[in-house]
Design a protein around this motif. Structure first.
Motif, mmCIF file in Angstrom:
data_model
loop_
_atom_site.group_PDB
_atom_site.id
_atom_site.type_symbol
_atom_site.label_atom_id
_atom_site.label_comp_id
_atom_site.label_asym_id
_atom_site.label_seq_id
_atom_site.Cartn_x
_atom_site.Cartn_y
_atom_site.Cartn_z
ATOM 1 N N GLN A 59 0.869 -1.223 0.009
ATOM 2 C CA GLN A 59 0.115 -0.107 -0.076
ATOM 3 C C GLN A 59 0.909 1.284 -0.008
ATOM 4 O OE1 GLN A 59 -3.600 0.608 0.206
ATOM 5 N NE2 GLN A 59 -2.484 2.221 -0.548
ATOM 6 N N ASN A 60 1.863 1.370 0.984
ATOM 7 C CA ASN A 60 2.659 2.550 1.027
ATOM 8 C C ASN A 60 3.391 2.858 -0.424
ATOM 9 O OD1 ASN A 60 5.527 3.654 1.433
ATOM 10 N ND2 ASN A 60 4.492 4.152 3.407
ATOM 11 N N THR A 62 2.731 1.739 -3.392
ATOM 12 C CA THR A 62 1.587 1.615 -4.536
ATOM 13 C C THR A 62 1.825 3.365 -4.640
ATOM 14 O OG1 THR A 62 0.720 -0.259 -4.467
ATOM 15 C CG2 THR A 62 -0.436 1.584 -5.355
ATOM 16 N N GLU A 63 1.294 3.923 -3.215
ATOM 17 C CA GLU A 63 1.216 5.399 -3.227
ATOM 18 C C GLU A 63 2.377 6.189 -3.696
ATOM 19 O OE1 GLU A 63 -0.427 6.606 0.510
ATOM 20 O OE2 GLU A 63 -1.523 4.679 0.776
ATOM 21 N N LEU A 70 -3.354 7.625 -0.682
ATOM 22 C CA LEU A 70 -4.512 7.478 -0.406
ATOM 23 C C LEU A 70 -5.245 8.592 0.448
ATOM 24 C CD1 LEU A 70 -6.170 4.664 -1.174
ATOM 25 C CD2 LEU A 70 -5.687 3.872 1.342
ATOM 26 N N GLN A 78 -8.290 0.393 5.838
ATOM 27 C CA GLN A 78 -6.968 -0.172 5.794
ATOM 28 C C GLN A 78 -6.725 -0.750 7.029
ATOM 29 O OE1 GLN A 78 -3.733 2.385 4.440
ATOM 30 N NE2 GLN A 78 -2.328 0.743 4.589
ATOM 31 N N HIS A 118 -7.582 -6.054 -0.380
ATOM 32 C CA HIS A 118 -6.770 -5.332 -0.466
ATOM 33 C C HIS A 118 -6.222 -5.327 -2.030
ATOM 34 C CE1 HIS A 118 -2.517 -3.742 0.203
ATOM 35 N NE2 HIS A 118 -2.174 -4.839 -0.260
ATOM 36 N N LEU A 122 -5.812 -1.959 -4.251
ATOM 37 C CA LEU A 122 -4.771 -1.432 -5.100
ATOM 38 C C LEU A 122 -5.168 -1.327 -6.435
ATOM 39 C CD1 LEU A 122 -1.986 -3.681 -3.487
ATOM 40 C CD2 LEU A 122 -2.495 -1.322 -2.948
ATOM 41 N N GLN A 125 -6.624 1.921 -6.957
ATOM 42 C CA GLN A 125 -5.626 3.174 -7.319
ATOM 43 C C GLN A 125 -4.682 3.070 -8.744
ATOM 44 O OE1 GLN A 125 -3.810 2.010 -3.074
ATOM 45 N NE2 GLN A 125 -3.338 4.168 -3.695
#
Length: 398
Positions: A59-60, A62-63, A70, A78, A118, A122, A125
């Motif tokens: 997640q981190n 991907t951002e 996010l 989350q 999850h 993703l 995003q």
């Protein structure tokens, strides 16, 4: 609404990793006296430590990779996924040890649903991002694999007749290690490896992911069909994807070694050796499969690759995520880089000797050396946080 600024939610989401690390150490000391002690250790690591780390950092990253943070109002969801994932993990472990297979199935279902959720987040995003990044697709593919692997794992835990037990267990290994862990590693390292070595990267991850994806599917199908040669073919295709990616990594490292200037660090060396262990382990496993027999090389894949890579990447990501400015980040990285050559050399030498040496007492000593090097990350992380906080506080004084 609770405080969901970036540091607050990240601290809450990362707490399970620290807890599972402590549980892993305690279980390692007590595992000779616990039913299914080896199984328990493997799954505390793969689900508890590695699973939580992948959920958090995919997640981190991907951002970071998409340049798309996010929304704060999505952070509670989350954290809910994280907490439910851990509840499912606890249920899986207790169910297996207590032989309550109904609980194992419930836990596997919860784990699978949370990771599938999850994956949807993703993918959303990726779809809405203004820029593309092939590495992020590795995170989505990784999250799509664990629900399948959890289903296989729960089926194995309940018991299967004859050769089906080994067949499904092998498919479980390919989907979880080659897919869930492997795809996440490919996605992360496509950006992080050149960043660790402070050099330019090579755009190879797209083809690597395609090859690995095909390989995992073929290897899992070959396992379920009980066709060792087909599983071997799939393993070779996974291996080809990693070799293609690793060529770029080695080129990066060689460039730096010619002009080090302080760029040869513990995170970079750990990543380099970890992928080397994966390639060696996959090559050996392919040979065994083409020979019609053989179990997966657990130590090279889980310790040499997954554990070493996890500690190495966390040694880089924790200070950079904590932030506080270049001086503060440098202070944190310096603490986690202490004894880099000694730690990397000792761990890899101990693991190699552990695999080669036949004497049981020597193997026990070597195992303690290897685990000890990895566990050194915990006190070093404490030092890194203190050093980084000190710099941040000093910079805020009038």
């Amino acid at each position: 609404m609770p405080d969901m600024n970036p540091r607050a939610w990240h601290r809450k989401a990362s707490k399970p990793v620290s807890i599972w690390m402590a549980v892993f150490i305690l279980a390692g000391l007590a595992h000779p006296f616990i039913p299914d002690g080896n199984w328990l250790l493997i799954h505390i690591f793969t689900l508890g430590i590695l699973g939580n780390s992948i959920l958090l950092w995919s997640q981190n990253l991907t951002e970071r990779f998409l340049g798309q943070r996010l929304d704060d109002d999505a952070r509670p969801a989350q954290l809910t996924r994280t907490y439910l994932f851990n509840a499912g993990t606890v249920a899986v472990l207790i169910g297996q040890v207590a032989r309550w297979f109904w609980l194992t199935w419930i836990g596997a279902l919860v784990v699978g649903v949370m990771v599938a959720w999850h994956a949807v987040v993703l993918a959303g995003q990726v779809k809405s991002a203004k820029r593309s990044n092939a590495g992020v697709l590795g995170f989505v593919a990784s999250a799509c694999c664990l629900p399948v692997g959890a289903l296989f794992g729960a089926t194995v835990a309940a018991g299967l007749p004859g050769q089906w037990h080994g067949a499904v267990r092998q498919a479980h290994m390919f989907v979880n290690v080659g897919g869930f862990g492997g795809f996440a590693a490919m996605g992360a390292l496509s950006i992080l490896f050149p960043a660790m070595w402070r050099t330019r990267g090579h755009n190879r991850v797209g083809l690597a992911l395609m090859l690995a994806g095909v390989g995992v599917a073929v290897a899992a199908a070959g396992s379920l069909a009980r066709l060792s040669w087909l599983a071997g073919v799939g393993t070779v295709v996974i291996l080809a994807g990693w070799v293609w990616l690793y060529q770029g990594f080695v080129a990066n490292a060689l460039t730096v070694f010619r002009e080090p200037r302080g760029r040869v660090t513990y995170p970079g060396l750990s990543a380099l050796f970890a992928v080397g262990w994966l390639i060696g382990g996959l090559a050996w496993f392919a040979v065994l499969l083409f020979g019609g027999t053989g179990d997966a090389p657990v130590l090279p894949l889980l310790l040499g690759f997954a554990a070493q890579l996890l500690i190495g990447t966390m040694s880089y990501l924790m200070p950079t995520t904590m932030g506080g400015g270049p001086t503060a980040v440098k202070a944190g990285l310096a603490e986690l880089d202490r004894g880099a050559y000694l730690r990397v050399g000792l761990f890899n030498a101990a693991l190699l000797a552990w695999l080669i040496v036949g004497n049981s007492y020597a193997r026990i000593v070597l195992s303690f050396v290897a685990f000890g090097v990895l566990v050194a990350f915990i006190p070093l992380l404490t030092r890194a946080v203190k050093a980084q906080v000190a710099v941040i506080k000093a910079s805020r004084r009038p």
